[in-house]
Design a protein around this motif. Structure first.
Motif, PDB file in Angstrom:
ATOM      1  N   ALA A   1       0.841  -1.206   0.000  1.00 17.49           N
ATOM      2  CA  ALA A   1       0.000   0.000   0.000  1.00 17.49           C
ATOM      3  C   ALA A   1       0.870   1.248   0.000  1.00 17.49           C
ATOM      4  CB  ALA A   1      -0.925  -0.010   1.211  1.00 17.49           C
ATOM      5  N   THR A   2       0.462   2.235  -0.784  1.00 18.33           N
ATOM      6  CA  THR A   2       1.204   3.487  -0.894  1.00 18.33           C
ATOM      7  C   THR A   2       0.292   4.663  -0.593  1.00 18.33           C
ATOM      8  OG1 THR A   2       0.731   3.538  -3.276  1.00 18.33           O
ATOM      9  CG2 THR A   2       2.824   2.585  -2.584  1.00 18.33           C
ATOM     10  N   ARG A   3       0.921   5.822  -0.431  1.00 19.64           N
ATOM     11  CA  ARG A   3       0.168   7.063  -0.225  1.00 19.64           C
ATOM     12  C   ARG A   3       0.637   8.101  -1.234  1.00 19.64           C
ATOM     13  NH1 ARG A   3      -0.790   9.159   5.738  1.00 19.64           N
ATOM     14  NH2 ARG A   3      -2.507  10.137   4.604  1.00 19.64           N
TER      15      ARG A   3
ATOM     16  N   GLY B   1       1.781  13.656  -6.498  1.00 20.19           N
ATOM     17  CA  GLY B   1       3.023  12.928  -6.278  1.00 20.19           C
ATOM     18  C   GLY B   1       2.919  11.955  -5.129  1.00 20.19           C
ATOM     19  N   MET B   2       3.898  11.072  -5.026  1.00 21.32           N
ATOM     20  CA  MET B   2       3.927  10.065  -3.970  1.00 21.32           C
ATOM     21  C   MET B   2       4.436  10.664  -2.661  1.00 21.32           C
ATOM     22  SD  MET B   2       2.884   7.321  -5.532  1.00 21.32           S
ATOM     23  CE  MET B   2       3.323   6.011  -4.412  1.00 21.32           C
ATOM     24  N   VAL B   3       4.013  10.054  -1.572  1.00 20.92           N
ATOM     25  CA  VAL B   3       4.538  10.398  -0.256  1.00 20.92           C
ATOM     26  C   VAL B   3       5.726   9.474   0.010  1.00 20.92           C
ATOM     27  CG1 VAL B   3       4.056  10.556   2.217  1.00 20.92           C
ATOM     28  CG2 VAL B   3       2.258  11.115   0.550  1.00 20.92           C
TER      29      VAL B   3
ATOM     30  N   GLN C   1       4.854  17.522   4.558  1.00 23.02           N
ATOM     31  CA  GLN C   1       6.159  17.650   3.902  1.00 23.02           C
ATOM     32  C   GLN C   1       6.077  17.231   2.439  1.00 23.02           C
ATOM     33  OE1 GLN C   1       8.470  15.213   6.572  1.00 23.02           O
ATOM     34  NE2 GLN C   1       9.258  16.965   7.720  1.00 23.02           N
ATOM     35  N   ALA C   2       5.346  16.145   2.167  1.00 22.91           N
ATOM     36  CA  ALA C   2       5.176  15.698   0.782  1.00 22.91           C
ATOM     37  C   ALA C   2       4.431  16.744  -0.032  1.00 22.91           C
ATOM     38  CB  ALA C   2       4.439  14.367   0.744  1.00 22.91           C
ATOM     39  N   LEU C   3       3.400  17.339   0.561  1.00 22.72           N
ATOM     40  CA  LEU C   3       2.642  18.382  -0.127  1.00 22.72           C
ATOM     41  C   LEU C   3       3.558  19.545  -0.495  1.00 22.72           C
ATOM     42  CD1 LEU C   3      -0.112  19.675  -0.958  1.00 22.72           C
ATOM     43  CD2 LEU C   3      -0.233  20.579   1.378  1.00 22.72           C
ATOM     44  N   ALA C   4       4.372  19.990   0.423  1.00 26.09           N
ATOM     45  CA  ALA C   4       5.258  21.129   0.165  1.00 26.09           C
ATOM     46  C   ALA C   4       6.337  20.769  -0.854  1.00 26.09           C
ATOM     47  CB  ALA C   4       5.886  21.595   1.474  1.00 26.09           C
ATOM     48  N   ARG C   5       6.954  19.602  -0.688  1.00 24.21           N
ATOM     49  CA  ARG C   5       8.051  19.208  -1.586  1.00 24.21           C
ATOM     50  C   ARG C   5       7.555  19.046  -3.015  1.00 24.21           C
ATOM     51  NH1 ARG C   5       9.192  14.403  -3.366  1.00 24.21           N
ATOM     52  NH2 ARG C   5       7.961  13.350  -1.746  1.00 24.21           N
TER      53      ARG C   5
ATOM     54  N   GLU D   1      -3.702   2.173  -2.933  1.00 24.51           N
ATOM     55  CA  GLU D   1      -3.215   3.524  -2.665  1.00 24.51           C
ATOM     56  C   GLU D   1      -4.304   4.416  -2.081  1.00 24.51           C
ATOM     57  OE1 GLU D   1       0.020   5.291  -4.970  1.00 24.51           O
ATOM     58  OE2 GLU D   1      -1.532   6.621  -5.805  1.00 24.51           O
ATOM     59  N   ARG D   2      -3.882   5.288  -1.184  1.00 24.74           N
ATOM     60  CA  ARG D   2      -4.731   6.356  -0.653  1.00 24.74           C
ATOM     61  C   ARG D   2      -4.152   7.682  -1.142  1.00 24.74           C
ATOM     62  NH1 ARG D   2      -7.623   7.923   4.754  1.00 24.74           N
ATOM     63  NH2 ARG D   2      -7.286  10.178   4.794  1.00 24.74           N
ATOM     64  N   ILE D   3      -4.982   8.453  -1.814  1.00 26.23           N
ATOM     65  CA  ILE D   3      -4.586   9.783  -2.276  1.00 26.23           C
ATOM     66  C   ILE D   3      -5.277  10.815  -1.392  1.00 26.23           C
ATOM     67  CG2 ILE D   3      -4.618  11.453  -4.157  1.00 26.23           C
ATOM     68  CD1 ILE D   3      -4.752   9.103  -6.104  1.00 26.23           C
TER      69      ILE D   3
END
Length: 277
Positions: free
Chosen positions: A131-133, A168-170, A178-182, A221-223
């Motif tokens: 599972a991914t985010r 994008g992926m986390v 942090q993922a949102l900003a990057r 996946e959860r987005i």
């Protein structure tokens, strides 16, 4: 979704998209355990086919076992070695030519309770059913139009299709903020702190077959998606070479193009969530 929405081209697209997002695996799958915990799944017969048990690094053991009365695979490693063991298995997949695009990027590997037990190369997650985010940003202009991006033709997945302002992926090292900003900086050249009204909008869940690994993958996946306003005077500018161009669309034009299949399935469902459909 209202009856009125259901009778429109966008409504018809949305009904099919929701069905496409939640599909059973193309083949029977068996649980994959690491550190004694379920972390993913593999297509029945796949690991035998590529000789994974023989090819894996001798520091680790990949063996057929049972979990809750059903056949399963157990990847054993020394204490604290689950990350190294999973990446050794990913290397076996790559060597057999049965891996997704190799990114040299580590994603978190969680147990069913959501606890992180290891990390693994991004290219292996679909084949191993891990599972991914992911994170998306719906970016709006002050006049209500939506910023969208056209994915570069060199992208390994969905090249040339349209997407939200950012998707994008986390990564394993990231928190969701942090993922949102990057990703917002890398894909759109925008700093989160320069945007107005940044807020979590909702999430979309996927579980469907994946073509990765020669058709033996499974996407789980959860987005999480966010919304924000891009102030006047700011325009997105790609930094990582993964975007061909950006555009501003009215919401009517957006619905029309999503219904025509111009957007990725993930972006379309995020946009549907934003539109309240």
């Amino acid at each position: 979704m209202s009856a009125a929405h259901g009778s429109t081209p966008f409504g018809h697209w949305l009904a099919g998209a929701r069905q496409a997002a939640r599909q059973p695996a193309a083949q029977s799958r068996q649980a994959l355990l690491a550190a004694g915990q379920v972390v993913g799944s593999v297509a029945e017969g796949f690991l035998e086919q590529i000789g994974a048990s023989r090819a894996i690094d001798k520091r680790y053991e990949l063996s057929k076992t049972e979990h809750q009365g059903a056949p399963a695979w157990h990847l054993q490693s020394p204490p604290g070695g689950a990350t190294e063991a999973l990446n050794a298995l990913a290397a076996v997949l790559r060597g057999a030519g049965r891996c997704g695009p190799w990114r040299n990027e580590q994603l978190a590997v969680c147990n069913p309770q959501g606890d992180v037990v290891a990390t693994v190369e991004r290219g292996a997650v679909r084949v191993l059913g891990i599972a991914t985010r992911a994170v998306h940003l719906v970016g709006l202009a002050p006049d209500g139009r939506m910023w969208v991006q056209k994915r570069a033709l060199t992208k390994p997945n969905n090249p040339g299709l349209w997407d939200t302002l950012m998707g994008g992926m986390v990564a394993a090292a990231d928190t969701l903020p942090q993922a949102l900003a990057r990703e917002t900086w890398e894909e759109a050249g925008l700093r989160i702190e320069a945007l107005a009204g940044v807020a979590h909008g909702g999430h979309v869940l996927f579980s469907r077959p994946s073509r990765e690994g020669g058709g033996v993958g499974f996407m789980v996946e959860r987005i999480d998606w966010f919304r924000a306003q891009v102030p006047d005077g700011l325009e997105p500018c790609n930094q990582d070479g993964e975007v061909e161009r950006f555009d501003l669309l009215s919401l009517d034009s957006l619905r029309e193009q999503v219904a025509q299949g111009a957007f990725t399935l993930e972006a379309g469902l995020v946009i549907a969530g934003f539109l309240g459909a």
